[in-house]
Design a protein around this motif. Sequence first.
Motif, PDB file in Angstrom:
ATOM      1  N   ALA A  82     -61.537  93.023  21.586  1.00  0.00           N
ATOM      2  CA  ALA A  82     -62.778  92.241  21.528  1.00  0.00           C
ATOM      3  C   ALA A  82     -62.718  91.060  22.500  1.00  0.00           C
ATOM      4  CB  ALA A  82     -63.012  91.745  20.098  1.00  0.00           C
ATOM      5  N   THR A 129     -71.802  91.702  22.788  1.00  0.00           N
ATOM      6  CA  THR A 129     -72.284  92.108  21.464  1.00  0.00           C
ATOM      7  C   THR A 129     -71.268  92.996  20.755  1.00  0.00           C
ATOM      8  OG1 THR A 129     -74.548  92.033  22.309  1.00  0.00           O
ATOM      9  CG2 THR A 129     -74.196  93.196  20.238  1.00  0.00           C
ATOM     10  N   LEU A 130     -70.697  93.965  21.496  1.00  0.00           N
ATOM     11  CA  LEU A 130     -69.709  94.862  20.904  1.00  0.00           C
ATOM     12  C   LEU A 130     -68.459  94.092  20.488  1.00  0.00           C
ATOM     13  CD1 LEU A 130     -68.819  97.702  20.134  1.00  0.00           C
ATOM     14  CD2 LEU A 130     -68.070  98.047  22.504  1.00  0.00           C
ATOM     15  N   PHE A 132     -68.280  91.026  19.209  1.00  0.00           N
ATOM     16  CA  PHE A 132     -68.486  90.401  17.900  1.00  0.00           C
ATOM     17  C   PHE A 132     -68.599  91.446  16.789  1.00  0.00           C
ATOM     18  CE2 PHE A 132     -69.596  86.803  20.624  1.00  0.00           C
ATOM     19  CZ  PHE A 132     -68.850  85.822  20.008  1.00  0.00           C
ATOM     20  N   GLN A 133     -69.178  92.597  17.109  1.00  0.00           N
ATOM     21  CA  GLN A 133     -69.214  93.688  16.133  1.00  0.00           C
ATOM     22  C   GLN A 133     -67.789  94.126  15.785  1.00  0.00           C
ATOM     23  OE1 GLN A 133     -71.434  97.104  17.481  1.00  0.00           O
ATOM     24  NE2 GLN A 133     -70.761  98.389  15.802  1.00  0.00           N
ATOM     25  N   THR A 134     -66.930  94.207  16.794  1.00  0.00           N
ATOM     26  CA  THR A 134     -65.542  94.611  16.586  1.00  0.00           C
ATOM     27  C   THR A 134     -64.806  93.617  15.700  1.00  0.00           C
ATOM     28  OG1 THR A 134     -65.465  95.766  18.720  1.00  0.00           O
ATOM     29  CG2 THR A 134     -63.350  95.101  17.753  1.00  0.00           C
ATOM     30  N   ALA A 136     -66.134  91.556  13.536  1.00  0.00           N
ATOM     31  CA  ALA A 136     -66.708  91.636  12.185  1.00  0.00           C
ATOM     32  C   ALA A 136     -66.143  92.809  11.396  1.00  0.00           C
ATOM     33  CB  ALA A 136     -68.231  91.743  12.270  1.00  0.00           C
ATOM     34  N   ASN A 137     -65.720  93.858  12.110  1.00  0.00           N
ATOM     35  CA  ASN A 137     -65.205  95.061  11.447  1.00  0.00           C
ATOM     36  C   ASN A 137     -63.687  95.070  11.291  1.00  0.00           C
ATOM     37  OD1 ASN A 137     -67.728  96.245  11.086  1.00  0.00           O
ATOM     38  ND2 ASN A 137     -67.694  97.253  13.083  1.00  0.00           N
ATOM     39  N   SER A 153     -66.889  82.374  18.565  1.00  0.00           N
ATOM     40  CA  SER A 153     -68.252  82.037  18.975  1.00  0.00           C
ATOM     41  C   SER A 153     -68.320  80.638  19.570  1.00  0.00           C
ATOM     42  CB  SER A 153     -69.226  82.177  17.802  1.00  0.00           C
ATOM     43  OG  SER A 153     -68.845  81.346  16.723  1.00  0.00           O
TER      44      SER A 153
END
Length: 320
Positions: A82, A129-130, A132-134, A136-137, A153
């Motif tokens: 990430a 975007t990917l 932060f998605q990563t 979060a997961n 962030s």
Amino acid sequence: MDSHTDVKHLLKAGATLTDAALERLLPAPDTLPHSIHRAMRHSTFAGGKRLRPILALEAARMVSGGTLTPALETAAAELGAALEMIHTYSLIHDDLPALDNDDLRRGQPTCHVVFGEATAILAGDALQTLAFQTIANLHAPAATVVSILREVSAAVATGVGSVGDLHTSLPPGMIGGQVMDIESEGVKPTAELVEAIHRAKTGALITVSVVAGGLLGLGDQPSTTHDTIARLRTFGQKAGLAFQIVDDVLDMTQDSAQLGKTAGKDTATDKATWPAVFGIPQSIHDAEELIADAFAALARFAETAAPLKALANFLTERKN
């Protein structure tokens, strides 16, 4: 085994873990829409040392006592992936004609040269975007994931928002540093201006790589978190500034083939750089002092800090 061999091993092993995670996380080149996914992969897999992911991985390993469980190593690799996505997005946008207008990055044509400006802009957006998605997961305690998201962030942003107990007057992150860098072109650089730009534009992401890795490695150990993270933050800030000082020196002393990017751009565009203010010999001395200070911050970790220290040394000894 000497320190240089150690660093080569660290870099190779860390890059292998990071690249495997990136391969899992990034859309395949035949995934629709093809153009943006191929552009994302073009820049992400164009080379690079994976320093930020490796710093995160080794920070996690250090606070875990020198070893990582397989599950934690996988999570650290995905966190590193990430961070590399964020770094790559920033490079794609930095190279655009509206910013640095560069056609060479990591020895390869830049994203907008190959795919056009519109797709390059969107590829950068998609990578961020990917990332932060990563995060979060991540398979980690929810409180840890939230802490990492807050830190990352803030490190990317402009100096607004909140991190923990800090609700106002946050230092600018990477984007804030990029703005200061643009607005300083043609302005006589001062020590204060150059340090502010470097700490934000480059140092913030390096620092948060170390801090985020530490948070992941600590997990739910709140009794040790505050002091450890403070030490990691100091280490990252010192090493990150040293990294950018060396980058400034290399821009003035190496050619494009050695750097893998266009040499002399900082001088040609009147960028605010450390050597422009202090000269090359003093810049090298300052970088060495910063690394010594970074080492001091990790003194309590003894031998488990050896990999992070080796990486910090590499930052100031590299030639590209």
